[in-house]
Design an enzyme around this catalytic site. Structure first.
Site, short mmCIF file in Angstrom:
data_model
loop_
_atom_site.label_atom_id
_atom_site.label_comp_id
_atom_site.label_asym_id
_atom_site.label_seq_id
_atom_site.Cartn_x
_atom_site.Cartn_y
_atom_site.Cartn_z
N GLU A 176 72.44 17.75 80.72
CA GLU A 176 71.24 17.95 79.88
C GLU A 176 70.19 18.81 80.58
OE1 GLU A 176 69.80 14.19 78.29
OE2 GLU A 176 71.53 14.04 76.96
N GLU A 295 78.37 12.61 75.24
CA GLU A 295 77.52 11.41 75.06
C GLU A 295 77.33 11.22 73.57
OE1 GLU A 295 73.89 10.88 77.36
OE2 GLU A 295 74.79 11.97 79.04
#
Ligand code: AHR
Length: 498
Positions: A176, A295
């Site tokens: 991320e 995720e």
């Protein structure tokens, strides 16, 4: 309870979307909350084996048949020095984990993770820190894991008791990095450069690696989908997968819309598929890059992330209910329907933190969401089929008119087994469904599993652990390739036929 007009599902084993990737039903384990400590690794538990791994957790995870496990983070990754987590345990440093304001004891690290994966028969998917970590650190970790002995990091591995290289194939290039919350957050161009260089030197260490570029943290990021385009343009020929992350919420308690979330999930996949095609064309490449949804889960009831500088704090321990399980089931239908572009997907996470499995020191509870995962992972085999569906519809505030039925299907040529996954989104009405096999109909329907309930908020608890679990229901007769089932409201049904 009223009954809706009939829905029709048309199955044709020649209408193949793609083979189902072995990584499609994978998991994610982060040093966050009690996922590792008190979850996977808990030497003080009566259920610990000789290595401190929880045997009850291993048993529950082995039913999930995880293709791979992504590790060690997550936001944690971006401040993690992998050297802290190897070697004699009494010499490993205690550190302040800045991502979750927790104390990291480093009693579990790379070697313990490898051992854990081997016990489960699961592929490790290691992530390298591209926040505070350098390109050199990433290359050194590849050496530690994959190089034959004779140089310093490989020899360090041998000194720690592991002479043979681990041969780790799957590696994530940071986590991320588009997120302003990320330790060492970068803009797209800076991340693109760092990831490209890390990929290059990691492959100098081992040319066989399969690499995952860090895509947008969510489709609501202001930099989406430009982040994806820019980083892919910079790294296209160096990577094999592009990651996507998404957490589902029902914060407004708008269950009809929540149960139709697949509209948003499919739009996310379709947009990124478009980006992949665009970049492939622009770079004039013959190489392909696929999506790794590394995720995904429901996460909104407990979003605590401040560990108050304690070891293994209770963070983000969601208790999942029936409606969450129906969202998870439909999400996995999306994986089947998009199996041509999604080649890996990791439920986040696998124990305690945002997880279908919850532990206490001596107990283990399987939340509602555990069961759809297991049914998909065990029964979706071979190839995903392009199913034609005609179903009655309903109105949602977020997605407009949506079908009441959500379907995914697989067919395994080798064994001749069919699996059909059906969710009735109605809160109130049962839905008759006719299955039509247009070719190669199974001989009979062996088993039908069903999870259903009248209360969308119903949960499993330690006192009542089987409140919401799949039960076997009577299999319908199969005649001339046709069978009819009546799906109760708020239900998930799996047809297993051969
Ligand atoms: O899984 C919990 C967190 O969600 C991860 O650390 C991060 O990557 C994401 O924001």
């Amino acid at each position: 309870m009223t009954q809706l007009p009939k829905a029709d599902v048309y199955l044709d084993t020649n209408r193949v979307i793609s083979s189902i990737s072995p990584l499609l039903f994978s998991g994610f384990a982060e040093h966050m909350g009690r996922c590792i400590y008190e979850g996977i690794y808990d030497p003080e538990s009566p259920h610990a084996d000789e290595h401190g791994l929880r045997k009850d957790v291993l048993a529950a995870l082995s039913e999930m048949r995880l293709g791979a496990i992504r590790y060690p983070g997550g936001n944690f990754l971006s401040g993690y020095n992998w050297l802290d987590g190897i070697g004699p345990r009494d010499r490993r440093p205690r550190r302040r984990d800045m991502a979750w304001q927790s104390i990291e004891t480093n009693q579990f690290g790379t070697d313990e993770f490898m051992q854990f994966c081997r016990k489960l028969g699961t592929e490790p998917m290691l992530a390298v820190n591209l926040g505070t970590g350098t390109v050199q650190d990433a290359a050194n970790l590849v050496e530690y894991c994959n190089a034959p002995t004779g140089t310093s990091y490989a020899d360090l591995r041998a000194a720690n008791g592991h002479a043979d290289p681990y041969g780790v194939t799957y590696w994530c290039l940071g986590n991320e990095m588009d997120g302003p919350w990320q330790i060492g957050h970068l803009d797209a161009e800076d991340y693109g450069k760092k990831a490209r260089e890390a990929a290059k030197v990691m492959r100098y260490q081992d040319p066989n690696l399969k690499l995952v570029l860090a895509g947008s943290s969510s489709s609501w990021m202001p930099t989406y989908p430009d982040w994806d385009r820019v980083t892919l343009e910079m790294c296209w020929d160096r990577v094999d997968y592009h990651s996507m992350h998404y957490y589902a919420v029902n914060s407004d308690d708008d269950t009809p819309s929540y149960l139709a979330l697949t509209a948003r999930l499919e739009e996310f996949v379709d947009t990124l598929s478009g980006v992949l095609r665009y970049v492939k064309a622009k770079t004039r490449s013959k190489h392909d890059v696929y999506l790794s949804w590394d995720e995904w889960n429901v996460w909104f009831k407990d979003s605590s992330g401040d560990g108050k500088w304690t070891v293994a704090p209770h963070l983000s321990e969601e208790h999942y209910n029936l409606e969450d399980a129906l969202v998870v089931a439909q999400w996995m239908n999306v994986f089947l329907r998009k199996a041509d572009v999604i080649k890996s997907a990791c439920i986040a996470q696998i124990v305690n933190t945002i997880s279908p499995i919850h532990t206490t020191r001596d107990g283990l509870l399987k939340h509602t969401t555990y069961y759809p995962f297991v049914l998909f992972s065990q029964l979706a085999r071979g190839a995903a089929l392009d199913v034609a569906v005609k179903a009655p519809t309903y109105e949602t505030t977020q997605f407009g008119e949506m079908p009441l039925l959500d379907v995914g299907a697989s067919y395994d040529e080798a064994s001749g087994s069919h699996a059909i996954f059906l969710v009735n989104r109605s809160l109130t009405d049962s839905l008759p469904v006719e299955l039509h096999w247009q070719d190669r109909a199974p001989q009979s329907i062996q088993t039908v599993y069903q999870m259903a309930g009248t209360d969308p908020k119903a949960v499993n608890t330690f006192e009542n652990p089987t409140n919401i679990v799949p039960v076997k229901i009577d299999a319908p007769a199969l005649q001339d390739g046709h069978a009819t089932l009546v799906l109760p409201p708020l239900s998930f049904t799996v047809v297993d036929a051969c």
